[in-house]
Design a protein around this motif. Structure first.
Motif, PDB file in Angstrom:
ATOM      1  N   LYS A   7       0.855  -1.189   0.000  1.00 50.78           N
ATOM      2  CA  LYS A   7       0.000   0.000   0.000  1.00 50.78           C
ATOM      3  C   LYS A   7       0.889   1.237   0.000  1.00 50.78           C
ATOM      4  O   LYS A   7       1.445   1.608   1.021  1.00 50.78           O
ATOM      5  CB  LYS A   7      -0.919  -0.003   1.223  1.00 50.78           C
ATOM      6  CG  LYS A   7      -1.905  -1.165   1.231  1.00 50.78           C
ATOM      7  CD  LYS A   7      -2.789  -1.141   2.465  1.00 50.78           C
ATOM      8  CE  LYS A   7      -3.798  -2.296   2.430  1.00 50.78           C
ATOM      9  NZ  LYS A   7      -4.674  -2.321   3.618  1.00 50.78           N
ATOM     10  N   ARG A  16       1.865   3.760  -8.749  1.00 47.80           N
ATOM     11  CA  ARG A  16       1.225   2.845  -7.804  1.00 47.80           C
ATOM     12  C   ARG A  16       1.988   1.525  -7.808  1.00 47.80           C
ATOM     13  O   ARG A  16       2.743   1.223  -8.731  1.00 47.80           O
ATOM     14  CB  ARG A  16      -0.239   2.635  -8.213  1.00 47.80           C
ATOM     15  CG  ARG A  16      -1.097   3.870  -8.057  1.00 47.80           C
ATOM     16  CD  ARG A  16      -2.515   3.648  -8.591  1.00 47.80           C
ATOM     17  NE  ARG A  16      -2.551   3.621 -10.054  1.00 47.80           N
ATOM     18  CZ  ARG A  16      -2.691   2.544 -10.793  1.00 47.80           C
ATOM     19  NH1 ARG A  16      -2.838   1.349 -10.211  1.00 47.80           N
ATOM     20  NH2 ARG A  16      -2.702   2.626 -12.107  1.00 47.80           N
ATOM     21  N   THR A  36      -6.384  -5.656  -0.902  1.00 47.13           N
ATOM     22  CA  THR A  36      -6.353  -4.501  -0.019  1.00 47.13           C
ATOM     23  C   THR A  36      -7.632  -4.445   0.806  1.00 47.13           C
ATOM     24  O   THR A  36      -8.546  -5.242   0.617  1.00 47.13           O
ATOM     25  CB  THR A  36      -6.161  -3.209  -0.848  1.00 47.13           C
ATOM     26  OG1 THR A  36      -5.988  -2.096   0.029  1.00 47.13           O
ATOM     27  CG2 THR A  36      -7.344  -2.960  -1.769  1.00 47.13           C
ATOM     28  N   GLU A  86      -5.995   0.844  -5.021  1.00 46.55           N
ATOM     29  CA  GLU A  86      -4.629   1.122  -4.589  1.00 46.55           C
ATOM     30  C   GLU A  86      -4.497   2.503  -3.951  1.00 46.55           C
ATOM     31  O   GLU A  86      -3.787   2.672  -2.950  1.00 46.55           O
ATOM     32  CB  GLU A  86      -3.662   0.997  -5.764  1.00 46.55           C
ATOM     33  CG  GLU A  86      -3.373  -0.434  -6.152  1.00 46.55           C
ATOM     34  CD  GLU A  86      -2.179  -0.553  -7.053  1.00 46.55           C
ATOM     35  OE1 GLU A  86      -1.162  -1.136  -6.625  1.00 46.55           O
ATOM     36  OE2 GLU A  86      -2.246  -0.075  -8.200  1.00 46.55           O
ATOM     37  N   GLY A  89      -5.750   2.499  -0.392  1.00 45.62           N
ATOM     38  CA  GLY A  89      -4.802   1.884   0.527  1.00 45.62           C
ATOM     39  C   GLY A  89      -3.583   2.731   0.794  1.00 45.62           C
ATOM     40  O   GLY A  89      -2.991   2.663   1.875  1.00 45.62           O
ATOM     41  N   ALA A  90      -3.196   3.560  -0.171  1.00 45.02           N
ATOM     42  CA  ALA A  90      -2.012   4.407   0.001  1.00 45.02           C
ATOM     43  C   ALA A  90      -2.319   5.657   0.815  1.00 45.02           C
ATOM     44  O   ALA A  90      -1.594   5.995   1.760  1.00 45.02           O
ATOM     45  CB  ALA A  90      -1.447   4.796  -1.366  1.00 45.02           C
ATOM     46  N   ASP A 145     -10.894   0.601   4.947  1.00 41.40           N
ATOM     47  CA  ASP A 145      -9.480   0.616   5.322  1.00 41.40           C
ATOM     48  C   ASP A 145      -9.148   1.872   6.117  1.00 41.40           C
ATOM     49  O   ASP A 145      -8.377   1.843   7.081  1.00 41.40           O
ATOM     50  CB  ASP A 145      -8.621   0.539   4.056  1.00 41.40           C
ATOM     51  CG  ASP A 145      -7.217   0.036   4.331  1.00 41.40           C
ATOM     52  OD1 ASP A 145      -6.908  -0.288   5.489  1.00 41.40           O
ATOM     53  OD2 ASP A 145      -6.424  -0.037   3.371  1.00 41.40           O
TER      54      ASP A 145
END
Length: 234
Positions: A7, A16, A36, A86, A89-90, A145
């Motif tokens: 992540k 990414r 994720t 993605e 999650g980052a 998340d």
């Protein structure tokens, strides 16, 4: 099939993690899947109930991986929006730092709720600019998340931010944290990605200023709260 559990956004290239894998291995995007979601490792290791997202541009590949990792305690869903999954999650690691800083400063639950909500808004803005489906950010890879990271004592990013908010220096916080807090580096690369696409991300920018430029959290919060008023959906 190649599976990414990472992540983040790469420093320098602003790619990414699935893009990094594609670049290094020279395989197509249809062979790279991403897992994720709200997946705090210790809870999954203890086989506590959890859900996740398996994302791949090829839905058949996503379903194949979904079947391979579906267990009585781990429930994966599929999604073809790899970009959105993605980015969720980052960026949540960065927002987790922001919420941790607020908690460390004792700013209360109203501040926490505001940071989570506005953090999700700026994540969505970035995602839409990159071609993601905005609905992805209301799901497990986005809101799910984000909530887990911002509310759990198991979250490395939240813990790291809490120590900063209590007045510890970056060096002291790194020494006290025995695990990697991804948001420390991600705030720099996410901000770089946002600037490349001319997306306003004030919370991410504030975290970057605190972590990498040494701005006192009290000053940073005051500046964030004094930004010009605007409609919520912007």
């Amino acid at each position: 099939m190649l599976v990414s559990l990472m992540k983040g956004v790469e420093l320098g290239s602003a790619m990414r993690m699935s893009e990094v894998i594609e670049d290094v291995t020279e395989v197509g995007a249809d062979r790279v899947a991403v897992v994720t979601g709200p997946n705090l490792a210790r809870e999954i290791a203890a086989r506590m109930p959890a859900a996740a997202v398996v994302a791949c541009t090829d839905e058949a590949v996503a379903r194949r991986l979904q079947a391979a990792c579906h267990t009585p305690y781990f429930r994966p869903y599929t999604n073809t929006d790899v970009i959105g999954c993605e980015l969720g999650g980052a960026v949540k690691n960065v927002i987790g730092l922001a919420v941790g800083i607020a908690d460390g400063m004792g700013l209360g639950d109203n501040a926490k709720g505001s940071l989570i909500t506005r953090g999700l808004a700026e994540t969505t803005r970035l995602g839409v600019a990159l071609g993601a489906d905005p609905l992805t950010f209301s799901g497990l890879a986005g809101l799910g998340d984000l909530v887990a990271t911002c509310s759990s004592p198991l979250s490395r990013n939240h813990t790291f931010g809490t120590n900063l908010g209590r007045g510890m220096t970056l060096e002291e916080t790194i020494a006290a944290t025995q695990q990697t807090a991804e948001g420390v580096k991600s705030c720099e690369s996410v901000l770089d990605l946002a600037r490349r696409h001319e997306v306003d991300m004030p919370i991410t920018e504030t975290v970057f200023e605190i972590v990498h430029e040494g701005k006192p959290p009290v000053v940073a919060v005051k500046e964030l709260m004094s930004r010009s008023a605007k409609p919520e959906r912007r």
